[in-house]
Design an enzyme around this catalytic site. Sequence first.
Site, PDB file in Angstrom:
ATOM      1  N   GLU A  37       0.839  -1.203   0.000  1.00 36.40           N
ATOM      2  CA  GLU A  37       0.000   0.000   0.000  1.00 36.40           C
ATOM      3  C   GLU A  37       0.870   1.248   0.000  1.00 36.40           C
ATOM      4  O   GLU A  37       1.828   1.351   0.768  1.00 36.40           O
ATOM      5  CB  GLU A  37      -0.889  -0.027   1.247  1.00 36.40           C
ATOM      6  N   ASP A  40       3.021   2.102  -4.831  1.00 36.32           N
ATOM      7  CA  ASP A  40       2.987   2.247  -6.298  1.00 36.32           C
ATOM      8  C   ASP A  40       3.646   3.550  -6.762  1.00 36.32           C
ATOM      9  O   ASP A  40       4.485   3.543  -7.652  1.00 36.32           O
ATOM     10  CB  ASP A  40       1.556   2.083  -6.862  1.00 36.32           C
ATOM     11  N   SER A  71     -25.549   4.487 -18.134  1.00 29.91           N
ATOM     12  CA  SER A  71     -25.260   3.465 -17.131  1.00 29.91           C
ATOM     13  C   SER A  71     -26.561   2.949 -16.544  1.00 29.91           C
ATOM     14  O   SER A  71     -27.535   3.700 -16.407  1.00 29.91           O
ATOM     15  CB  SER A  71     -24.394   4.064 -16.012  1.00 29.91           C
ATOM     16  N   ALA A 127     -15.762   1.870  -2.616  1.00 31.95           N
ATOM     17  CA  ALA A 127     -15.463   0.925  -1.526  1.00 31.95           C
ATOM     18  C   ALA A 127     -13.997   0.516  -1.553  1.00 31.95           C
ATOM     19  O   ALA A 127     -13.590  -0.405  -0.860  1.00 31.95           O
ATOM     20  CB  ALA A 127     -16.347  -0.303  -1.647  1.00 31.95           C
ATOM     21  N   GLY A 128     -13.212   1.189  -2.390  1.00 32.09           N
ATOM     22  CA  GLY A 128     -11.804   0.835  -2.483  1.00 32.09           C
ATOM     23  C   GLY A 128     -11.571  -0.363  -3.389  1.00 32.09           C
ATOM     24  O   GLY A 128     -10.491  -0.950  -3.380  1.00 32.09           O
ATOM     25  N   LEU A 129     -12.568  -0.747  -4.176  1.00 33.75           N
ATOM     26  CA  LEU A 129     -12.398  -1.873  -5.094  1.00 33.75           C
ATOM     27  C   LEU A 129     -12.178  -1.384  -6.522  1.00 33.75           C
ATOM     28  O   LEU A 129     -12.191  -2.153  -7.470  1.00 33.75           O
ATOM     29  CB  LEU A 129     -13.612  -2.799  -5.037  1.00 33.75           C
ATOM     30  N   SER A 130     -12.020  -0.081  -6.658  1.00 32.69           N
ATOM     31  CA  SER A 130     -11.690   0.538  -7.931  1.00 32.69           C
ATOM     32  C   SER A 130     -12.758   0.363  -9.005  1.00 32.69           C
ATOM     33  O   SER A 130     -12.506  -0.099 -10.119  1.00 32.69           O
ATOM     34  CB  SER A 130     -10.339   0.035  -8.432  1.00 32.69           C
ATOM     35  N   SER A 132     -13.948   2.712 -10.596  1.00 38.64           N
ATOM     36  CA  SER A 132     -13.633   3.646 -11.693  1.00 38.64           C
ATOM     37  C   SER A 132     -12.685   2.998 -12.708  1.00 38.64           C
ATOM     38  O   SER A 132     -12.890   3.116 -13.920  1.00 38.64           O
ATOM     39  CB  SER A 132     -13.026   4.938 -11.135  1.00 38.64           C
ATOM     40  N   ASP A 176      -4.237  -0.264 -10.060  1.00 40.02           N
ATOM     41  CA  ASP A 176      -5.620  -0.709 -10.228  1.00 40.02           C
ATOM     42  C   ASP A 176      -5.876  -1.251 -11.629  1.00 40.02           C
ATOM     43  O   ASP A 176      -6.461  -2.318 -11.805  1.00 40.02           O
ATOM     44  CB  ASP A 176      -6.580   0.448  -9.939  1.00 40.02           C
TER      45      ASP A 176
END
Length: 386
Positions: A37, A40, A71, A127-130, A132, A176
């Site tokens: 974490e 990168d 969407s 949720a931090g799962l990317s 986007s 990501d």
Amino acid sequence: MTSPLSTADLQAAFRERFGSDPDGVWAAPGRVNLIGEHTDYNEGFVLPFAIGMSARVAVSLRTDRTVRVVSTFGNHGVVSTDLNKLSAADAKGWTKYPLGVVWAFTEAGVDVPGFDLLLDSDVPLGAGLSSSHAIECAVATALNDLCAADLPVERLVLLTQRAENFFVGAPTGIMDQSASLRGREGAAVFLDCRDQHAELVPLALAENGLAILVIDTKVSHSHSTGGYASRRASCELGAEVMGVKALRDLTLDDLAEAAGLLDEETFRRVRHVVTEDARVLDTVETLRDKGPADIGALLDASHASMRDDFEISCAELDLAVETARGAGAIGARMTGGGFGGAAIALIPVEQEAPVRAAVADAFRAAGYKEPDIFTVTPAEGARRVI
Ligand code: ADP
Ligand code: MG
């Protein structure tokens, strides 16, 4: 969490919106970072994996330099954009993601003649799962096929990064989209963020009776943007004082010297990055030599380092991690940028119910929002579905 449309339903929804069949359907997953974490942007190592939740896009090319996107999420309707007037300032809301990819492709010399696109995603937002990058990678994979650009994955990684950095305006690295584009079922993506060298590392979770639980705290603390920027600044300062291009160039042996040269806070930021890079390497070696049951202590140490040295955890994340561990997790850590978002816990499958219950109870007792708790499995990366 929303459930995904079947491919047939996605095609039907496309027909309903745009009046004809799509040329094809493409999918790209969200990701979880197992360990590594804030390494990168220090040109270091990360170990994310693609998950089963994905963004799927049904797309048809147009020839009139018009892009129409819609969407299934929310009630936004079709948004139409004239490609001759494409600008980040005019792109609204979620359309920045597909349009950012168009912008980056065009800038790279790929002729995008226009298209209609319908998006359906079951990657939870924020949720931090990317979620986007799932959108960006699905769009990039579709355009790469439809425009016959035939760009290799290294280019797609950099183009989606440009889209996020310069069109969306988020200063993100390459982790990501690398996970989303390179992921494979059952494996994590061991990535060197300096040169994009990537190796697949088998996780063998199910074979070992293990699972990964995501605990989405559903909080996002207001200092997250400023906190991210100040951590980056500390890392740059640390590298400069230590006379290296990036913190990736320091090893554990350099920390004693760093302690003498850096102020106390900058030293702790540097120590997190240097030890975290070492933990990623250790995790990869442990997974290869011994298997996933032995990586628990590394996950725990990663969390402690983020909590104490990098100071990007928060009370909700600490509670999620400690409670999961107390209820039988082998290891647990916050994942993602920090200041909220999600934690992951490596658990024996039979501990899933007790861990879930313990975390839910602890959050209720602390007066926190009810967390979203779900398992994720390492899944296939971006691909054409039909
Ligand atoms: P994360 O990538 O961590 O989930 P971000 O803030 O980077 O969080 O991206 C979330 C944004 O992505 C949302 O605000 C929205 O604009 C867009 N997004 C994600 N999923 C969808 C979807 N299904 N439909 C439309 N927009 C989406
Ligand atoms: Mg994002």
